[in-house]
Design a protein around this motif. Structure first.
Motif, PDB file in Angstrom:
ATOM      1  N   VAL A 131     -22.204  -1.407  -8.526  1.00  0.00           N
ATOM      2  CA  VAL A 131     -20.943  -2.026  -8.749  1.00  0.00           C
ATOM      3  C   VAL A 131     -20.826  -3.052  -7.454  1.00  0.00           C
ATOM      4  N   PHE A 132     -19.701  -3.734  -7.547  1.00  0.00           N
ATOM      5  CA  PHE A 132     -19.786  -4.845  -6.505  1.00  0.00           C
ATOM      6  C   PHE A 132     -18.531  -4.373  -5.666  1.00  0.00           C
ATOM      7  N   TYR A 133     -18.341  -4.091  -4.453  1.00  0.00           N
ATOM      8  CA  TYR A 133     -17.014  -3.661  -3.801  1.00  0.00           C
ATOM      9  C   TYR A 133     -16.383  -4.982  -3.435  1.00  0.00           C
ATOM     10  N   TYR A 134     -15.414  -5.607  -3.847  1.00  0.00           N
ATOM     11  CA  TYR A 134     -14.710  -6.681  -3.670  1.00  0.00           C
ATOM     12  C   TYR A 134     -13.711  -6.375  -2.365  1.00  0.00           C
ATOM     13  N   GLN A 135     -13.750  -7.141  -1.209  1.00  0.00           N
ATOM     14  CA  GLN A 135     -12.948  -6.750  -0.113  1.00  0.00           C
ATOM     15  C   GLN A 135     -12.466  -8.112   0.336  1.00  0.00           C
ATOM     16  N   GLN A 136     -11.363  -8.001   1.222  1.00  0.00           N
ATOM     17  CA  GLN A 136     -10.666  -9.236   1.628  1.00  0.00           C
ATOM     18  C   GLN A 136     -11.652 -10.041   2.260  1.00  0.00           C
ATOM     19  N   SER A 137     -12.556  -9.851   2.698  1.00  0.00           N
ATOM     20  CA  SER A 137     -13.696 -10.567   3.340  1.00  0.00           C
ATOM     21  C   SER A 137     -14.633 -11.396   2.542  1.00  0.00           C
ATOM     22  N   ASP A 138     -14.539 -10.929   1.437  1.00  0.00           N
ATOM     23  CA  ASP A 138     -15.239 -11.752   0.251  1.00  0.00           C
ATOM     24  C   ASP A 138     -14.327 -13.068  -0.332  1.00  0.00           C
ATOM     25  N   LYS A 147      -2.073  -9.641   6.289  1.00  0.00           N
ATOM     26  CA  LYS A 147      -1.812  -8.576   5.590  1.00  0.00           C
ATOM     27  C   LYS A 147      -2.984  -7.787   5.228  1.00  0.00           C
ATOM     28  N   LYS A 148      -2.959  -6.310   5.337  1.00  0.00           N
ATOM     29  CA  LYS A 148      -4.159  -5.764   4.931  1.00  0.00           C
ATOM     30  C   LYS A 148      -4.232  -5.737   3.444  1.00  0.00           C
ATOM     31  N   MET A 149      -5.532  -6.008   2.653  1.00  0.00           N
ATOM     32  CA  MET A 149      -5.680  -6.035   1.485  1.00  0.00           C
ATOM     33  C   MET A 149      -6.815  -5.076   1.309  1.00  0.00           C
ATOM     34  N   TYR A 150      -6.596  -3.926   0.520  1.00  0.00           N
ATOM     35  CA  TYR A 150      -7.535  -3.048   0.191  1.00  0.00           C
ATOM     36  C   TYR A 150      -8.659  -3.574  -0.975  1.00  0.00           C
ATOM     37  N   GLY A 151      -9.740  -3.142  -0.688  1.00  0.00           N
ATOM     38  CA  GLY A 151     -10.833  -3.338  -1.575  1.00  0.00           C
ATOM     39  C   GLY A 151     -11.034  -2.672  -2.640  1.00  0.00           C
ATOM     40  N   VAL A 152     -11.727  -3.130  -3.834  1.00  0.00           N
ATOM     41  CA  VAL A 152     -11.755  -2.616  -5.080  1.00  0.00           C
ATOM     42  C   VAL A 152     -13.006  -2.802  -5.644  1.00  0.00           C
ATOM     43  N   LEU A 197      -7.898 -10.352  -8.544  1.00  0.00           N
ATOM     44  CA  LEU A 197      -8.480  -9.004  -8.644  1.00  0.00           C
ATOM     45  C   LEU A 197      -7.551  -8.209  -7.467  1.00  0.00           C
ATOM     46  N   LEU A 198      -7.772  -8.716  -6.181  1.00  0.00           N
ATOM     47  CA  LEU A 198      -7.258  -7.910  -4.865  1.00  0.00           C
ATOM     48  C   LEU A 198      -5.612  -7.742  -5.206  1.00  0.00           C
ATOM     49  N   GLU A 199      -4.970  -8.957  -5.411  1.00  0.00           N
ATOM     50  CA  GLU A 199      -3.687  -8.908  -5.595  1.00  0.00           C
ATOM     51  C   GLU A 199      -3.187  -7.933  -6.833  1.00  0.00           C
ATOM     52  N   ALA A 200      -3.771  -8.016  -7.954  1.00  0.00           N
ATOM     53  CA  ALA A 200      -3.816  -7.081  -8.883  1.00  0.00           C
ATOM     54  C   ALA A 200      -3.594  -5.684  -8.581  1.00  0.00           C
ATOM     55  N   PHE A 201      -4.785  -5.386  -8.051  1.00  0.00           N
ATOM     56  CA  PHE A 201      -5.024  -3.852  -7.170  1.00  0.00           C
ATOM     57  C   PHE A 201      -4.100  -3.450  -6.217  1.00  0.00           C
ATOM     58  N   ASN A 202      -3.747  -4.469  -5.332  1.00  0.00           N
ATOM     59  CA  ASN A 202      -3.029  -4.158  -4.075  1.00  0.00           C
ATOM     60  C   ASN A 202      -1.364  -4.087  -4.555  1.00  0.00           C
TER      61      ASN A 202
END
Length: 266
Positions: A131-138, A147-152, A197-202
């Motif tokens: 899989v690809f782990y999408y993180q804030q740094s991506d 703001k801390k955004m959790y990866g998914v 993606l990150l906003e929908a997940f967080n």
């Protein structure tokens, strides 16, 4: 299984033959791939060429493994039914395929005495190429400030409709250049889609829309959605209405596994 003669494809196929029909997916990796992207405090204590396998559950696991497990085992006890099912499936495969081998099995729900997870599931799945782990740094020029955004993680076939369940470390097995690190499948390449993606997940993980960031080949069945959509404290009652548990109140309570997607669960 001597380290000098291990055949990665053979070992992986043995696990696949045992687990895939139950709705699991297995992906090999080297411990060094995992340790190389983490600080020393999070390293796993094995040589870098130590062979390991990460186990994912696909949408079909619920019907192919979990519901039969409930029918056969009459689940009882304090721990989560899904966790018990996964442990039984993985333990059985390991004992059947690799009897006598030193294999350390860690599950996504297990914690160290420090309360940290035994392994970082999303990192393990990412470096294995599953899989690809999408993180804030991506996200270039990320818009969230401090703001801390959790990866998914996103699976190339199932989107977000999967879970990372276990890591198997073959403690006495090292592999060489025959196992090359794959590139994780970047199926959310645009900045805008990564932000979405990150906003929908967080912010809205409960509505599960982040799982459909790509068009999945399979999603959870409605029954599975009903189960994971229920609060952990309500899941035993739901199983009772499905006829899997006796209604005498003797089963205890389920420990919370609420949407452990931050560590690859649910």
């Amino acid at each position: 299984m001597a380290a000098s003669t291990v055949n990665v494809e053979h070992v992986t196929k043995l696990l696949q033959d045992s687990l895939c029909e139950l709705g699991f997916e297995v992906n090999p990796l080297k411990i060094g791939w995992y340790n190389n992207v983490l600080p020393a405090s999070l390293h796993l204590p094995y040589p870098e060429d130590t062979f390991a396998v990460v186990v994912l559950s696909t949408p079909s696991m619920f019907e192919q493994a979990f519901l039969p497990f409930l029918e056969e085992q009459s689940f009882q006890g304090l721990s989560d039914p899904i966790d018990q099912c996964v442990k039984q499936c993985v333990s059985s495969a390991v004992s059947q395929c690799f009897s006598g081998q030193n294999i350390a099995v860690s599950y996504d729900y297990e914690l160290l005495p420090s309360r940290k997870p035994k392994f970082l599931a999303q990192t393990a799945a990412h470096v294995s190429g599953a899989v690809f782990y999408y993180q804030q740094s991506d996200v270039p020029q990320q818009p969230w400030g401090n703001k801390k955004m959790y990866g998914v993680c996103v699976h190339p076939s199932f989107g977000g409709w999967f879970a990372i369940r276990a890591l198997l470390v073959f403690e006495d097995v090292t592999v060489g250049s025959e196992l090359q690190q794959p590139v994780p499948p970047d199926c959310v390449p645009s900045r805008e889609d990564r932000i979405h993606l990150l906003e929908a997940f967080n912010f809205n993980w409960q509505d599960w829309t982040y799982r459909d960031i790509i068009s999945p080949v399979q999603t959870y069945s409605q029954k599975q959605k009903d189960y994971f959509g229920a609060l952990p404290a309500q899941r035993l009652d739901l199983l009772k209405t499905w006829g899997f548990l006796q209604k005498d109140g003797s089963e205890g309570e389920v420990t919370s596994d609420t949407e452990r997607q931050a560590n690859g669960h649910g």
